[in-house]
Design an enzyme around this catalytic site. Sequence first.
Site, short mmCIF file in Angstrom:
data_model
loop_
_atom_site.label_atom_id
_atom_site.label_comp_id
_atom_site.label_asym_id
_atom_site.label_seq_id
_atom_site.Cartn_x
_atom_site.Cartn_y
_atom_site.Cartn_z
CG PHE A 1 -2.28 -0.14 1.03
CD1 PHE A 1 -2.75 -0.75 -0.11
CD2 PHE A 1 -3.19 0.34 1.95
CE1 PHE A 1 -4.10 -0.87 -0.33
CE2 PHE A 1 -4.54 0.23 1.74
CZ PHE A 1 -5.00 -0.38 0.60
NE ARG B 1 -5.20 8.27 -2.14
CZ ARG B 1 -5.87 7.48 -1.36
NH1 ARG B 1 -6.44 7.96 -0.28
NH2 ARG B 1 -5.98 6.21 -1.64
C1 LIG Z 1 -14.95 5.11 0.78
C2 LIG Z 1 -14.06 4.90 1.95
C3 LIG Z 1 -13.04 3.95 1.89
C4 LIG Z 1 -12.21 3.71 2.97
N1 LIG Z 1 -11.25 2.76 2.88
C5 LIG Z 1 -10.46 2.49 3.94
C6 LIG Z 1 -9.49 1.47 3.89
O1 LIG Z 1 -9.33 0.82 2.88
N2 LIG Z 1 -8.74 1.20 4.96
C7 LIG Z 1 -8.90 1.89 6.11
O2 LIG Z 1 -8.21 1.58 7.04
N3 LIG Z 1 -9.83 2.87 6.20
C8 LIG Z 1 -10.61 3.19 5.15
N4 LIG Z 1 -11.54 4.19 5.24
C9 LIG Z 1 -11.74 4.87 6.51
C10 LIG Z 1 -12.55 4.05 7.50
O3 LIG Z 1 -13.44 3.23 6.81
C11 LIG Z 1 -13.35 4.88 8.46
O4 LIG Z 1 -12.53 5.80 9.05
C12 LIG Z 1 -13.96 4.04 9.55
O5 LIG Z 1 -14.73 3.02 9.00
C13 LIG Z 1 -14.81 4.80 10.53
O6 LIG Z 1 -15.39 3.88 11.44
P1 LIG Z 1 -16.15 4.32 12.73
O7 LIG Z 1 -16.53 3.09 13.47
O8 LIG Z 1 -15.37 5.32 13.44
O9 LIG Z 1 -17.45 5.07 12.19
P2 LIG Z 1 -18.66 4.61 11.28
O10 LIG Z 1 -18.46 3.29 10.69
O11 LIG Z 1 -18.96 5.74 10.39
O12 LIG Z 1 -19.83 4.44 12.32
C14 LIG Z 1 -20.44 5.52 12.93
C15 LIG Z 1 -21.54 4.98 13.78
O13 LIG Z 1 -22.01 5.98 14.64
C16 LIG Z 1 -23.40 6.04 14.62
N5 LIG Z 1 -23.78 7.40 14.95
C17 LIG Z 1 -23.33 8.55 14.41
N6 LIG Z 1 -23.94 9.59 15.00
C18 LIG Z 1 -24.77 9.10 15.92
C19 LIG Z 1 -25.68 9.68 16.84
N7 LIG Z 1 -25.85 10.99 16.93
N8 LIG Z 1 -26.40 8.86 17.60
C20 LIG Z 1 -26.27 7.51 17.54
N9 LIG Z 1 -25.43 6.94 16.69
C21 LIG Z 1 -24.68 7.72 15.90
C22 LIG Z 1 -23.78 5.57 13.26
O14 LIG Z 1 -25.05 5.02 13.28
C23 LIG Z 1 -22.73 4.51 13.00
O15 LIG Z 1 -23.17 3.29 13.51
C24 LIG Z 1 -12.38 4.44 4.16
C25 LIG Z 1 -13.41 5.39 4.24
C26 LIG Z 1 -14.23 5.63 3.15
C27 LIG Z 1 -15.31 6.65 3.27
#
Ligand SMILES: Cc1cc2nc3c(=O)[nH]c(=O)nc-3n(C[C@H](O)[C@H](O)[C@H](O)COP(=O)(O)OP(=O)(O)OC[C@H]3O[C@@H](n4cnc5c(N)ncnc54)[C@H](O)[C@@H]3O)c2cc1C
Lengths: 121, 143, 290, 613
Positions: D113, D281
């Site tokens: 990567f 990027r």
């Molecule tokens: C297109 C894309 C590709 C990516 N590819 C990679 C990759 O290849 N490798 C890598 O390491 N990272 C990658 N990332 C980054 C990574 O996926 C994200 O940073 C990570 O998934 C975020 O996870 P999280 O659990 O913090 O939040 P999320 O998965 O966004 O979850 C947020 C949660 O909070 C809840 N929530 C939000 N607000 C509230 C509220 N007010 N009340 C109750 N619940 C709430 C939502 O319902 C959800 O369940 C990528 C991101 C994107 C967008």
Amino acid sequence: MAERYSSFTPGGTGWLLQRITAAFLVVVLAFHFFQLHFVNHAADVTFAGTQARMENVGYFLTMVLFLITATFHGVNGVYNALVNQGLSGTPKKVVFGVLTIASVALVAQGTYVALVMAGMI
Amino acid sequence: MSQSYNRGLIEDFSRWKEFSAGMWAWIFHKFTGWMLIGYLFTHIAVLSSAIGAAQGETMMLAGEQVDVYTGTIQGLESLLIIRVLEVGLLAVAVFHILNGLRLLMVDLGIGLEAQDKSFYASLILTGVITVASVPTFLTGVGF
Amino acid sequence: MSTQQQEPETQEAPQDPEMKGAESPVDERERESGVVDQTSADDADLEGETVHLKVFRYDPEVEAKQEPRFDDFHVPFTKGMTVLDAVMYARDEYDSSLTFRHSCRQAVCGSDAFFVNGKQRLGCKTQISELEQPVRIEPLPHQEVVKDLVVDMEHFYDQMHAVEPYFQNEDTPDASALEEQRQSRENREKIKMSTRCIWCASCVSSCNIAAGDNQYLGPAAINKAYRFAMDDREPEEVKEHRLRIIEQEHGVWRCQTQFSCTEVCPKDIPLTEHIQALKREAVKKNLKFW
Amino acid sequence: MYEHDVIVVGAGGAGLRAAIAAHEAGADTALVTKLHPVRSHTGAAEGGINAALQEGDDWELHAYDTMKGSDYLGDAPAVETLAQDSPEDTMRLEHWGMPFSREEDGRVSQRPFGGLSYPRTTYAGAETGHHLLHVMYEQVVKRGIQVYDEWYVMNLATTDEPDPNDRTCHGVVAYDVQSGQIEGFKANDGVILATGGPGQAFDHTTNAVSCTGDGHAIAYRAGVPLEDMEFIQFHPTSLPSTGVLISEGVRGEGGILYNEKGERFMFEYGYANNDGELASRDVVSRAELTEVNEGRGVNDEYVYLDMRHLGEERILDRLENILHLAEDFEGVDGLVEPMPVKPGQHYAMGGIETDENGQTNIDGLYAAGECACVSVHGGNRLGGNALPELIVFGKRAGRHAAGEDLGDAQIETGYGEDVEVETDADLPVTPGEVGIEPADDGVAADGGVTADAEGLLERTVERERERVDRLMDKDDGIQHAEIRQKLQKAMTDYVNVFRTEEGIKKALKVIRECREEYQHVYVDDPSRTFNTDLQQTYETRNLIDVAETIALGALVRNEFRGAHWRKERQERDDENWLKHTLISWNGGKPDIFYRPVILEGEEKTYEPKVRSY
Ligand SMILES: Cc1cc2nc3c(=O)[nH]c(=O)nc-3n(C[C@H](O)[C@H](O)[C@H](O)COP(=O)(O)OP(=O)(O)OC[C@H]3O[C@@H](n4cnc5c(N)ncnc54)[C@H](O)[C@@H]3O)c2cc1C
Ligand code: HEM
Ligand code: SF4
Ligand code: F3S
Ligand code: FES
């Protein structure tokens, strides 16, 4: 949750028998149609002719088996179709009973007729 | 849900135009299956006249005294409507058989990608076989 | 993502963290579906025009909406507009009470399955230019409507949970020793499509049997069961246990091979094939006891 | 009122992992999430999870790469924890059944990567995030952890001592989206925020519509500083109408970027004469935007990414899924037309300030995942480093909240006495709350009553009920969508990849306007059933707060580090800026302060290297 689906009656046997009878029926039904519409025209069927055919043990057995499989296949099919439409609880039991009785009656009557035709009764 | 709206099955059958092959096959198979089992019951009922025939019962058919079995069958067979129904039965049986074979293949996991094509094939074949057997079925009716 | 200063080091093989389809064994099915849907009528024809939407409305609390009705919206077309874009536009510009679930806008969250012009589709994955107008947008059939396009998903979740949708192997290697359970590439290929389900419920909504028999597990849950039952990493007893779950009366046997599920699945999962495979596995297992 | 030991807000990768860990540590745990867990945006991640699994690789290399990638703005204790814990935690995913891609011998595959010195990105096809999310949700189902799905968390129940560092968080207030009912959730041991990224602060993002920075905003208003918010990663090739990401693979295979005049601008205008389309990027993103700004963009919006010359065969073989994406989401056939692309907001490196145990300065309040800033990503996140962050720090936060001893944290948190405060920021408008009404502050105004958690929770619930009534009762004014659009546009116009002092100031002015307009916001939908209008009105307010911190951070940081580019000073300034930017709400009057970055690792100190490209 899981409890909702706790009716652990495996439906697999019925399913398999439906397929096996179907495979059998393909052959016999085709034969039957051919025999009574193409070889002998239905319009020319006479009691004597029927008796003659039925006296052949192989034909007799085939026809009885045909009847049994077709009855099972058809009635089981109907039952499944009803269960698919969400039949459950008491109505389901009732339907099961009625269908079972009907099939037993059908097979009994049919076998009786066949025996008569074969001149065995 | 206490407050929610159940649209029932309206969207099921009022949308027949949007049905796809697999759905039609299912409907036809069901329909033909029911016809066949219905027929089986009637069929045995009709054949039951053999019991009377064996006991020597007779009836009049076209001015002739024949046994009830021969009489019932030939009497029915002389009606055009019965002959037409028979062609219908053939169509029903043929479709059920062909589609049944298709379903057996599907159960064995063979040719699933072509399931729609095999349905159309069953339909067409049914049509062909039915049409082809019309002459055989209609010979001598009512004449 | 790569920082500026690292870039030269990796230049020979530009690698993307978000690399899509980067998996090595190219999947046959993916290729097949590569035959892109016919791009319909020139988008140019629509440019500058409006799209006519007919959207199902219902709200138990609002008098005018207690009896379901269809509302018309005319949304200005822009190139690349999806059904989801259109309803979002209608909501933001015309009627903020227009309600629907949506989140990712890229066909991974599974929240915006609607009944669009008579077919279950993901709003975000459906180009509006490919549809006949007016575009009829309704909630998924066979699920109770909570409000507008929102349906009650509880039953769907219950069904998914009913197949014990979690990996079961008491005997895994030691994680701190960094040792994995081995799995062959073939086996992974075998379950690959089944693992793609995004729980959108399109399939269940399209299945007539699921509509009639509320207890029927339904294609999505059965596919979930397949995903585990076929995974070689689970021991044989677990597989048998799984087969016992799906071969209940309201399990796989209810499936009448209508194929509608397979047709609507936005993730191209061959659902009917998976259901049929499980039927055969179940029969095989039972035959063993005879 | 509901009561649990640990309440996890958000059920993406971080939230699920935290819940599992807390549950395993014996706590009665519940997940409260506005989306059903499997709908979380973690499902969109594709690339993979970085973990030093193979022989020849080790965590120290991973830590080194990460630190270098962060442009020396990552805190060593966090970076090292990530690198150390990731292998085992990644393995655990495999043991939970995650369908990783495999090698011939049946072992999990890893690939190279950008920015990594070893191929250590563990992946499951092109949908790693989807599998990670589902596998962890499966474990939650298996353990019978309570999930309150489609419950929108509106606020925290936090005590109101004058010094935020003395406050305690006792739970959250949430509303059931389906029924509109507002309830308190009492957390006996801790609340963990795992609410994901704030991508919706921009009008063009690869993030989901639900990524509205709710966790950021409620923690911020309760007195937790937001850290390094100016560091936003932009991806150069996302589809204009949806933000769906088009992988770098296209450029890797030889895809070419053209402007409206059909010029291959990467070379024509000298943005990257050596690497052309393959430049990093941020270089490509800025080049694209310059083209558009100088009037050479297509429809004044985007540029073209053309792969037609690669030939159908090669495209079908290597880039087939790109064809689907362009077709499904943009209505463009990549075989016959060039694909429109533009830079899109992709990832937020900053977030809620926590230590390496996930804890914030408020007792009982934790954060993990993209909403948190530990910080491991510093100025720029390496591909494949966000997913390990979710599982490593999600797990740690869960265990710590459940009462396990993880040892003392080395990272300091909170707005204390000894911090360096920014005193001469040249702000065009006063940031922060306009005409603060008590109800809009993040903490319950109860004169420091801390003893009775239940009472506190009830008061907080009451406050939110009143707020909702106010929003619903109002019959005219302005609707949130209008404010949100204005905000997003300003952020994209002025605080994008391309940042100038003047632009950022404009953004701050617009943000101020948005705040003022928000005073008049009303919810038109009169129904309590599934009122997304109400929910989004709440979210928009959060976006305003978050956007403001991004802009403030961008304004004060006058250097070019990681993803943050400043026109006025296009180079890294280690002399003055080896420090984190922190913004503290301070009861509605934001203060900016700094904390030095920790470059001393367990065994070695990371010496900033000159950036070269
Ligand atoms: C297109 C894309 C590709 C990516 N590819 C990679 C990759 O290849 N490798 C890598 O390491 N990272 C990658 N990332 C980054 C990574 O996926 C994200 O940073 C990570 O998934 C975020 O996870 P999280 O659990 O913090 O939040 P999320 O998965 O966004 O979850 C947020 C949660 O909070 C809840 N929530 C939000 N607000 C509230 C509220 N007010 N009340 C109750 N619940 C709430 C939502 O319902 C959800 O369940 C990528 C991101 C994107 C967008
Ligand atoms: C001749 C060869 C036949 C074949 C190959 C065949 C095949 C099948 C198959 C495979 C099914 C199961 C469909 C499913 O569960 O998905 C079925 C259903 C059925 N069959 Fe047959 N069948 C045959 C003859 C008959 C006959 C003679 C009868 C009548 C007595 C009959 C009556 C039925 C009925 C009633 C059903 C159930 C239809 C429904 O789903 O509602 N079949 N058939
Ligand atoms: S199987 Fe396909 S249609 Fe069914 S829920 Fe999963 S993704 Fe949706
Ligand atoms: S539509 Fe239904 S009947 Fe079977 S093949 Fe699919 S589950
Ligand atoms: S919005 Fe997520 S699947 Fe369509």
